[in-house]
Motif scaffolding. Structure first.
Motif, short mmCIF file in Angstrom:
data_model
loop_
_atom_site.label_atom_id
_atom_site.label_comp_id
_atom_site.label_asym_id
_atom_site.label_seq_id
_atom_site.Cartn_x
_atom_site.Cartn_y
_atom_site.Cartn_z
N ALA A 89 0.89 -1.25 0.18
CA ALA A 89 -0.17 -0.02 -0.23
C ALA A 89 0.93 1.23 -0.04
CB ALA A 89 -0.82 -0.07 1.13
N ALA A 90 0.24 2.37 -0.52
CA ALA A 90 0.96 3.60 -0.54
C ALA A 90 1.46 4.17 0.89
CB ALA A 90 0.23 4.55 -1.21
N GLY A 91 2.66 4.58 0.87
CA GLY A 91 3.11 5.08 2.36
C GLY A 91 3.88 4.04 3.21
N VAL A 92 3.61 2.88 2.73
CA VAL A 92 4.42 1.83 3.42
C VAL A 92 5.46 1.34 2.97
CG1 VAL A 92 4.11 -0.82 4.11
CG2 VAL A 92 2.19 0.62 4.07
N ALA A 93 6.75 0.89 3.80
CA ALA A 93 7.98 0.78 3.39
C ALA A 93 8.16 -0.68 2.64
CB ALA A 93 8.86 0.72 4.64
#
Length: 152
Positions: free
Chosen positions: A38-42
């Protein structure tokens, strides 16, 4: 010696905190498209997890931008032949499929349609089926006269 920890799946804030706790400074954060994260996840670090360094070291954090948005549309194709339609699709980066279909209105060998249709959003590398006419369907003639037994 400090070893770069695994940050995959952590929020960027949590990944930064874990890296700082392990003795690393996050020099930069870059973003990549990912259909799995998901967006924003490392996604990871550069250098990668498991590398060890003496003293203070800097790492780059790589995070997800989310799935890649559609960056292509199915093109219009010529209807003269499968080869011409396939060439247009291949030049646009699509994989042409081949499907035979009977047609009473389109002559054998000509393209009837493509699926997905022209103008449909589709990333390059996707498959576009080309439906090619095999001509008029065969309809057996109606029997005439009374049936005659084969064996007596």
């Amino acid at each position: 010696m400090a070893t770069i920890p695994a940050v995959y799946g952590l929020s960027t804030d949590d990944a930064r905190a874990l890296l700082a706790q392990a003795g690393f400074t996050v020099e930069s954060v870059s973003y990549e498209y990912s259909s799995e994260v998901a967006a924003g996840v490392a996604i990871g670090t550069d250098p990668a997890e498991g590398w060890s360094f003496p003293g203070d070291a800097s790492v780059a954090l790589i995070a997800s931008k989310g799935p890649n948005p559609v960056n292509g549309y199915v093109p219009e194709v010529p209807t003269d032949s499968y080869d011409q339609a396939a060439a247009v699709l291949a030049a646009a980066g699509y994989l042409p499929g081949y499907v035979e279909q009977e047609s009473a209105t389109v002559a054998a060998g000509l393209v009837i349609a493509i699926r997905p249709a022209a103008g449909t959003p589709l990333n390059p590398g996707g498959t576009v089926d080309v439906f090619v006419s095999v001509g008029v369907p065969y309809i057996p003639p109606e029997p005439t006269g009374p049936a005659t037994p084969r064996f007596e």
